[in-house]
Design an enzyme around this catalytic site. Structure first.
Site, PDB file in Angstrom:
ATOM      1  CD  GLU A  53      -2.262  -1.105   2.971  1.00  0.00           C
ATOM      2  OE1 GLU A  53      -2.121  -0.052   3.649  1.00  0.00           O
ATOM      3  OE2 GLU A  53      -2.857  -2.105   3.407  1.00  0.00           O
ATOM      4  CG  ASP A  64      -2.060   7.521   8.864  1.00  0.00           C
ATOM      5  OD1 ASP A  64      -2.157   6.284   8.836  1.00  0.00           O
ATOM      6  OD2 ASP A  64      -2.297   8.251   7.892  1.00  0.00           O
TER       7      ASP A  64
END
Length: 276
Positions: A53, A64
């Site tokens: 990815e 994140d």
């Protein structure tokens, strides 16, 4: 199904036929530089990752944790553009022949234009997108263009997802289902969340034929082996990024991610050293 969506499906099926989980790595484009990021993606694919990815750096990455936020900040300050993300996908896929997806929040695609983004990703040889913040009920436009270009639409499910919601998500998605093993942001953890196995079980109970791959928290071969015992794929991101952040220079960073990819590849094959 055709093109690189088929390649993704075939790659995940091949791992299953070998009696193992697939190893899926994550690295952001443009980190530490665009060229350095391309080399890092190629390095993990060459060293044992089945799929990569490529992250599209974003200024407000809600999923994140601090490690990936730091890398994204470096990439953004370096001026990374969507064109650089597409170049990363193209060069990594061309060099390795392996499936490369883009992981991105919805806002950059919306601003760029859905048709333009999907057309360019398909032209670059991309296998699809992971869209962590795109609600299924708002995804019709994306899915229309993704299907036109034979791109996977990978949705994220979480331990908080109710069974009816899981069924809705698995029915709409393609490629695989990204099972976030815990509530919270990405990052390495001391242990794999106990919620992960239950989430995989509940996701499969929807009757989906899609592989269920687990991410958030896996950082070493022993954890990879543990997750590989119940998931179709093991997704590792922050651990790769941390190796590069901690490296004294780019060459050392590449060596570090190669070593980690090789260790994790052993882990998903059930050959990890036992922890403890």
């Amino acid at each position: 199904m055709s093109g690189n969506l088929q390649l993704l499906a075939d790659t995940l099926a091949a791992a299953k036929s070998e009696g193992r989980a697939a190893l899926i790595a994550y690295l952001p484009a443009g980190f530490p530089t665009v060229d350095g990021g391309i080399e890092a993606v190629k390095a993990v694919l060459d060293s044992g990752a089945d799929v990569v990815e490529v992250g599209l750096p974003h200024s407000d990455p809600v999923l994140d944790g601090p490690v990936i936020q730091t890398a994204d900040d470096i990439a953004l300050r370096g001026g990374v553009k969507i064109a650089d993300v597409m170049r990363t996908v193209r060069e990594a896929h061309t060099a390795t022949g392996k499936p490369v997806l883009v992981m991105t929040y919805w806002n950059p695609i919306d601003r760029y234009g859905v048709e333009r983004f999907t057309a360019e990703l398909a032209e670059a040889g991309g296998a699809g997108c992971i869209l962590p913040d795109l609600p299924v009920q708002e995804s019709a436009l994306w899915r229309e263009h993704a299907e036109k270009h034979n791109l996977a639409t990978v949705f994220v499910v979480a331990p908080s997802s109710k069974d009816a919601r899981l069924a809705e998500i698995t029915a709409a998605g393609s490629g695989f289902v990204y099972a976030a093993s815990l509530m919270g942001v990405t990052g390495t953890r001391e242990s794999v969340s106990s919620q992960a196995e239950d989430l995989v079980r509940r996701t499969r109970a929807t009757g989906t034929g899609l592989p269920v791959c687990v991410g958030l928290g896996v950082s070493n071969a022993a954890q990879a082996a543990e997750v590989a015992g119940f998931a179709d794929g093991v997704i590792v991101g922050s651990a790769f990024v941390k190796r590069m952040l901690d490296a004294r220079d780019e060459a050392a960073g590449l060596a570090a991610v190669r070593e980690l990819a090789a260790d994790l590849a052993e882990g998903v094959r059930g050959r990890a050293p036992q922890a403890g």
